[in-house]
Design a protein around this motif. Structure first.
Motif, PDB file in Angstrom:
ATOM      1  N   ARG A   1     121.951 128.958  80.486  1.00 11.98           N
ATOM      2  CA  ARG A   1     120.741 129.213  79.878  1.00 11.98           C
ATOM      3  C   ARG A   1     121.129 129.752  78.225  1.00 11.98           C
ATOM      4  O   ARG A   1     121.001 130.074  77.903  1.00 11.98           O
ATOM      5  N   ASN A   2     121.913 131.403  78.578  1.00 10.88           N
ATOM      6  CA  ASN A   2     121.783 132.516  77.765  1.00 10.88           C
ATOM      7  C   ASN A   2     123.202 131.471  77.230  1.00 10.88           C
ATOM      8  O   ASN A   2     123.206 132.361  75.612  1.00 10.88           O
ATOM      9  N   ASP A   3     124.230 130.897  76.915  1.00 11.76           N
ATOM     10  CA  ASP A   3     125.032 130.691  75.780  1.00 11.76           C
ATOM     11  C   ASP A   3     124.793 129.904  75.480  1.00 11.76           C
ATOM     12  O   ASP A   3     125.591 129.067  74.109  1.00 11.76           O
ATOM     13  N   ALA A   4     123.516 128.978  75.952  1.00 11.27           N
ATOM     14  CA  ALA A   4     122.826 128.312  74.441  1.00 11.27           C
ATOM     15  C   ALA A   4     123.958 126.146  75.486  1.00 11.27           C
ATOM     16  O   ALA A   4     124.541 126.593  76.014  1.00 11.27           O
ATOM     17  N   PRO A   5     123.721 125.660  74.509  1.00 21.29           N
ATOM     18  CA  PRO A   5     124.250 124.606  74.632  1.00 21.29           C
ATOM     19  C   PRO A   5     125.345 124.258  74.282  1.00 21.29           C
ATOM     20  O   PRO A   5     125.623 123.798  73.443  1.00 21.29           O
ATOM     21  N   LYS A   6     126.641 125.027  74.801  1.00 20.97           N
ATOM     22  CA  LYS A   6     128.039 125.608  74.689  1.00 20.97           C
ATOM     23  C   LYS A   6     128.325 124.234  74.808  1.00 20.97           C
ATOM     24  O   LYS A   6     129.802 124.384  75.435  1.00 20.97           O
ATOM     25  N   PHE A   7     127.579 122.739  75.782  1.00 19.05           N
ATOM     26  CA  PHE A   7     129.200 121.901  76.221  1.00 19.05           C
ATOM     27  C   PHE A   7     128.476 120.819  75.791  1.00 19.05           C
ATOM     28  O   PHE A   7     127.308 120.388  75.358  1.00 19.05           O
ATOM     29  N   LYS A   8     129.577 119.450  76.514  1.00 19.58           N
ATOM     30  CA  LYS A   8     129.129 118.097  76.122  1.00 19.58           C
ATOM     31  C   LYS A   8     128.449 117.756  76.940  1.00 19.58           C
ATOM     32  O   LYS A   8     128.619 118.443  78.192  1.00 19.58           O
ATOM     33  N   LYS A   9     127.493 117.094  76.418  1.00 19.97           N
ATOM     34  CA  LYS A   9     126.423 116.322  77.821  1.00 19.97           C
ATOM     35  C   LYS A   9     126.746 115.419  78.200  1.00 19.97           C
ATOM     36  O   LYS A   9     127.444 114.326  77.803  1.00 19.97           O
ATOM     37  N   LEU A  10     126.156 115.388  78.937  1.00 23.21           N
ATOM     38  CA  LEU A  10     125.839 114.030  80.027  1.00 23.21           C
ATOM     39  C   LEU A  10     125.766 113.036  79.184  1.00 23.21           C
ATOM     40  O   LEU A  10     124.650 112.822  78.861  1.00 23.21           O
ATOM     41  N   LYS A  11     126.513 111.845  79.388  1.00 22.30           N
ATOM     42  CA  LYS A  11     126.420 110.693  78.188  1.00 22.30           C
ATOM     43  C   LYS A  11     125.190 109.583  79.476  1.00 22.30           C
ATOM     44  O   LYS A  11     125.233 109.789  79.970  1.00 22.30           O
ATOM     45  N   GLY A  12     124.231 109.153  78.776  1.00 19.46           N
ATOM     46  CA  GLY A  12     122.813 108.040  79.608  1.00 19.46           C
ATOM     47  C   GLY A  12     123.529 107.488  80.903  1.00 19.46           C
ATOM     48  O   GLY A  12     123.335 107.321  82.084  1.00 19.46           O
ATOM     49  N   LYS A  13     124.991 106.676  81.054  1.00 18.52           N
ATOM     50  CA  LYS A  13     125.435 106.058  81.702  1.00 18.52           C
ATOM     51  C   LYS A  13     125.903 106.904  82.717  1.00 18.52           C
ATOM     52  O   LYS A  13     125.927 106.907  83.963  1.00 18.52           O
ATOM     53  N   ARG A  14     126.397 107.670  82.510  1.00 19.64           N
ATOM     54  CA  ARG A  14     127.729 108.797  83.212  1.00 19.64           C
ATOM     55  C   ARG A  14     125.925 109.128  84.153  1.00 19.64           C
ATOM     56  O   ARG A  14     126.496 109.824  85.456  1.00 19.64           O
ATOM     57  N   TYR A  15     125.705 110.002  83.572  1.00 22.78           N
ATOM     58  CA  TYR A  15     124.186 110.398  84.264  1.00 22.78           C
ATOM     59  C   TYR A  15     123.557 109.624  85.789  1.00 22.78           C
ATOM     60  O   TYR A  15     123.126 110.133  86.651  1.00 22.78           O
ATOM     61  N   PHE A  16     123.575 108.310  85.447  1.00 27.26           N
ATOM     62  CA  PHE A  16     122.053 107.418  85.999  1.00 27.26           C
ATOM     63  C   PHE A  16     123.755 107.329  87.415  1.00 27.26           C
ATOM     64  O   PHE A  16     122.635 107.135  88.028  1.00 27.26           O
ATOM     65  N   LYS A  17     124.638 107.175  86.561  1.00 25.62           N
ATOM     66  CA  LYS A  17     125.189 107.092  88.276  1.00 25.62           C
ATOM     67  C   LYS A  17     125.554 108.400  89.131  1.00 25.62           C
ATOM     68  O   LYS A  17     125.986 108.412  90.308  1.00 25.62           O
ATOM     69  N   LEU A  18     125.742 109.548  88.669  1.00 21.49           N
ATOM     70  CA  LEU A  18     125.927 110.590  89.103  1.00 21.49           C
ATOM     71  C   LEU A  18     123.783 111.002  90.050  1.00 21.49           C
ATOM     72  O   LEU A  18     124.761 111.191  91.238  1.00 21.49           O
TER      73      LEU A  18
ATOM     74  N   THR B   1     116.897 120.498  98.346  1.00 23.41           N
ATOM     75  CA  THR B   1     118.960 120.324  97.341  1.00 23.41           C
ATOM     76  C   THR B   1     118.987 119.802  96.466  1.00 23.41           C
ATOM     77  O   THR B   1     119.450 119.483  95.964  1.00 23.41           O
ATOM     78  N   ASP B   2     118.296 118.261  96.893  1.00 18.58           N
ATOM     79  CA  ASP B   2     118.470 117.263  96.323  1.00 18.58           C
ATOM     80  C   ASP B   2     118.241 116.786  94.926  1.00 18.58           C
ATOM     81  O   ASP B   2     118.190 117.173  93.353  1.00 18.58           O
ATOM     82  N   ALA B   3     116.895 117.969  94.539  1.00 18.96           N
ATOM     83  CA  ALA B   3     116.279 118.851  93.894  1.00 18.96           C
ATOM     84  C   ALA B   3     116.266 119.800  92.925  1.00 18.96           C
ATOM     85  O   ALA B   3     116.685 118.982  91.703  1.00 18.96           O
ATOM     86  N   ALA B   4     117.396 120.769  93.185  1.00 20.07           N
ATOM     87  CA  ALA B   4     117.846 121.319  92.625  1.00 20.07           C
ATOM     88  C   ALA B   4     119.132 120.496  92.141  1.00 20.07           C
ATOM     89  O   ALA B   4     119.362 121.498  90.954  1.00 20.07           O
ATOM     90  N   LEU B   5     120.129 120.329  92.837  1.00 21.00           N
ATOM     91  CA  LEU B   5     121.261 119.137  92.291  1.00 21.00           C
ATOM     92  C   LEU B   5     120.598 118.246  91.036  1.00 21.00           C
ATOM     93  O   LEU B   5     121.546 118.616  89.898  1.00 21.00           O
ATOM     94  N   GLY B   6     119.497 117.562  91.319  1.00 18.09           N
ATOM     95  CA  GLY B   6     119.383 116.978  90.775  1.00 18.09           C
ATOM     96  C   GLY B   6     118.811 117.253  89.043  1.00 18.09           C
ATOM     97  O   GLY B   6     119.268 116.902  88.065  1.00 18.09           O
ATOM     98  N   THR B   7     118.373 118.102  89.236  1.00 18.82           N
ATOM     99  CA  THR B   7     117.648 119.045  87.952  1.00 18.82           C
ATOM    100  C   THR B   7     119.325 120.288  87.259  1.00 18.82           C
ATOM    101  O   THR B   7     119.049 119.778  86.324  1.00 18.82           O
TER     102      THR B   7
END
Length: 133
Positions: free
Chosen positions: A62-79, A92-98
């Motif tokens: 959070r402190n490093d700001a969004p310095k990463f490649k975002k998950l694309k929608g399709k990959r996000y839904f598969k995961l 646990t599922d909620a924490a991982l999902g967030t």
């Protein structure tokens, strides 16, 4: 002086049902992947320590700001589907999902939500003294 014996690595430790933790973390950056891993494994080994480490990584990201490649929608839904198949308890599922959601849609609110979920897990974990009794 005796050299400590290294802890043997249990490859099954990284699995939930038929899914490996790395099937998720390979799609996340270092801090989000590390937080995910610590939450994924916290009941098997590290307990409170693993959850504290997950919080540290989430705060650092959070402190490093969004310095990463975002998950694309399709990959996000598969995961998310794979995560659902793991059979974790609701918290646990909620924490991982967030974490997956924060990787797909960066915002301060999403990181605050992920941190709150991990804190909720910590509150439900027995303290160090309770575990020893």
């Amino acid at each position: 002086m005796t050299t400590p014996t290294p802890k043997t690595e249990n490859p099954n430790r990284y699995r939930a049902l038929d899914l490996s933790c790395t099937e998720f973390t390979q799609h996340l950056n270092f801090h989000l992947g590390s937080a995910f891993k610590y939450i994924f494994l916290h009941k098997d080994d590290g307990g409170r320590d693993d959850l504290e480490k997950a919080l540290w990584h989430l705060r650092r990201q959070r402190n490093d700001a969004p310095k990463f490649k975002k998950l694309k929608g399709k990959r996000y839904f598969k995961l998310c589907q794979k995560l659902e198949a793991c059979g974790f308890d609701t918290d646990t599922d909620a924490a991982l999902g967030t974490i997956l959601y924060a990787a797909a849609e960066y915002s301060e609110d999403n990181f605050a939500w992920a941190i709150a979920c991990v804190k909720a897990l910590l509150e439900k974990m027995p303290s160090e003294t309770e575990q020893e009794e």
